[in-house]
Design an enzyme around this catalytic site. Structure first.
Site, PDB file in Angstrom:
ATOM      1  N   TYR A  67      -1.971  -7.329  -0.472  1.00 48.79           N
ATOM      2  CA  TYR A  67      -2.127  -6.105   0.324  1.00 48.79           C
ATOM      3  C   TYR A  67      -0.794  -5.379   0.390  1.00 48.79           C
ATOM      4  O   TYR A  67       0.236  -5.961   0.745  1.00 48.79           O
ATOM      5  CB  TYR A  67      -2.608  -6.457   1.734  1.00 48.79           C
ATOM      6  CG  TYR A  67      -3.014  -5.257   2.548  1.00 48.79           C
ATOM      7  CD1 TYR A  67      -4.293  -4.732   2.436  1.00 48.79           C
ATOM      8  CD2 TYR A  67      -2.109  -4.645   3.419  1.00 48.79           C
ATOM      9  CE1 TYR A  67      -4.675  -3.619   3.185  1.00 48.79           C
ATOM     10  CE2 TYR A  67      -2.481  -3.536   4.164  1.00 48.79           C
ATOM     11  CZ  TYR A  67      -3.766  -3.030   4.039  1.00 48.79           C
ATOM     12  OH  TYR A  67      -4.138  -1.930   4.765  1.00 48.79           O
ATOM     13  N   LEU A  68      -0.808  -4.092   0.052  1.00 49.09           N
ATOM     14  CA  LEU A  68       0.406  -3.288   0.082  1.00 49.09           C
ATOM     15  C   LEU A  68       0.433  -2.463   1.367  1.00 49.09           C
ATOM     16  O   LEU A  68      -0.483  -1.687   1.631  1.00 49.09           O
ATOM     17  CB  LEU A  68       0.455  -2.359  -1.135  1.00 49.09           C
ATOM     18  CG  LEU A  68       0.383  -3.032  -2.514  1.00 49.09           C
ATOM     19  CD1 LEU A  68       0.492  -1.987  -3.614  1.00 49.09           C
ATOM     20  CD2 LEU A  68       1.459  -4.095  -2.667  1.00 49.09           C
ATOM     21  N   ASP A 170      -5.604   6.875 -15.172  1.00 56.24           N
ATOM     22  CA  ASP A 170      -6.331   7.630 -14.148  1.00 56.24           C
ATOM     23  C   ASP A 170      -5.340   8.032 -13.057  1.00 56.24           C
ATOM     24  O   ASP A 170      -5.513   7.731 -11.878  1.00 56.24           O
ATOM     25  CB  ASP A 170      -7.462   6.773 -13.564  1.00 56.24           C
ATOM     26  CG  ASP A 170      -8.404   7.573 -12.663  1.00 56.24           C
ATOM     27  OD1 ASP A 170      -8.426   8.822 -12.770  1.00 56.24           O
ATOM     28  OD2 ASP A 170      -9.120   6.953 -11.854  1.00 56.24           O
TER      29      ASP A 170
END
Length: 264
Positions: A67-68, A170
């Protein structure tokens, strides 16, 4: 992270936050290219989530990432990070990737080739054209205009020497963030080795990148002559992706993009 393709969750395991992506009704291989992209980022020194696990639960594919924590940062540092990624080149200057692009409802062939035009025009733009026509989103006039645009693109790419850079694939504003310590990070890659102008085209469609970003990028990895003309080809690509996925809402944007290419 998660976008419009995955179900996304923050979960806590052993007191540590994790990020969980779920793709209903798919096998674990659905995430193979994204995992390979994140691993390529790590090898190139690009800040991105680390892969912690991948598999299937109750018939649904999952990808578990660290998790950032989000913070604020500098667009200049983001431009430098993207330039660093693009300075990672495929040794044989081959275009493609070891795995296909598997989107939620659009897939592309990434088999290796020595021709960027083949990969981009024949396998991506033409594939999108076929789908758009099949779904009755283009008239005969639209399809004819596409052929004219296609000729402009192939002629321009024939004159331009493309270098096979590591691409995010993307690179819109929803796929970067600044961490709690201010560092920029990239995530949700659709990886391939291709012309770096492909990524830069994506940055121009929905906003979220400032002049500081482009100035810093230019300082780190100067663009070739005619780059901003060719970048419009990749704007068209991303808009065609959205037309194919979301329907007529993007029809006017695609038409204007084609006109822009033809009129300059």
């Amino acid at each position: 992270m998660g976008g419009d393709v995955n179900d996304a969750y923050r979960i806590d395991t052993d007191g540590e936050p994790r990020f969980l992506l779920v793709q209903p009704g798919r096998t674990a291989e659905f995430y193979a290219a994204e995992i390979a992209g994140l691993e390529a980022f790590e090898a190139a020194g690009i800040t991105a989530p680390k892969v912690l696990g991948n598999g299937v639960i109750d018939g649904d594919a999952y990808l578990l990432l660290d998790y950032l924590e989000e913070g604020q940062g500098s667009q200049r540092e983001l431009g430098q990070l993207v330039a660093k990624m693009h300075l990672t080149h495929e040794p044989g200057n081959l275009f493609g990737f070891g795995l296909p692009h598997e989107g939620g409802d659009i897939s592309f062939n990434n088999e290796w080739t020595d021709s960027w035009s083949e990969l981009f025009v024949e396998r991506r733009l033409d594939h999108l054209r076929d789908r758009i026509v099949a779904e009755n989103l283009w008239s005969e006039d639209d399809a004819e205009k596409y052929l004219q645009v296609r000729q402009v693109i192939t002629d321009a790419l024939e004159e331009h020497r493309s270098v096979a850079s590591l691409l995010h694939g993307d690179l819109w504003a929803g796929n970067y963030m600044f961490l709690s310590d201010g560092r920029p990070a990239l995530f949700d890659p659709s990886p391939l080795y291709g012309d770096r102008e492909f990524d830069l085209g994506a940055t121009t469609v929905f906003g979220g990148f400032t002049e500081d970003f482009y100035d810093a990028y230019q300082q780190e990895y100067p663009l070739n002559e005619g780059a901003w003309r060719r970048i419009r080809f990749y704007r068209l690509y991303l808009l065609m992706v959205h037309l194919a996925k979301f329907g007529g809402t993007y029809a006017n944007s695609v038409e204007k993009s084609m006109d822009d290419i033809l009129n300059r």
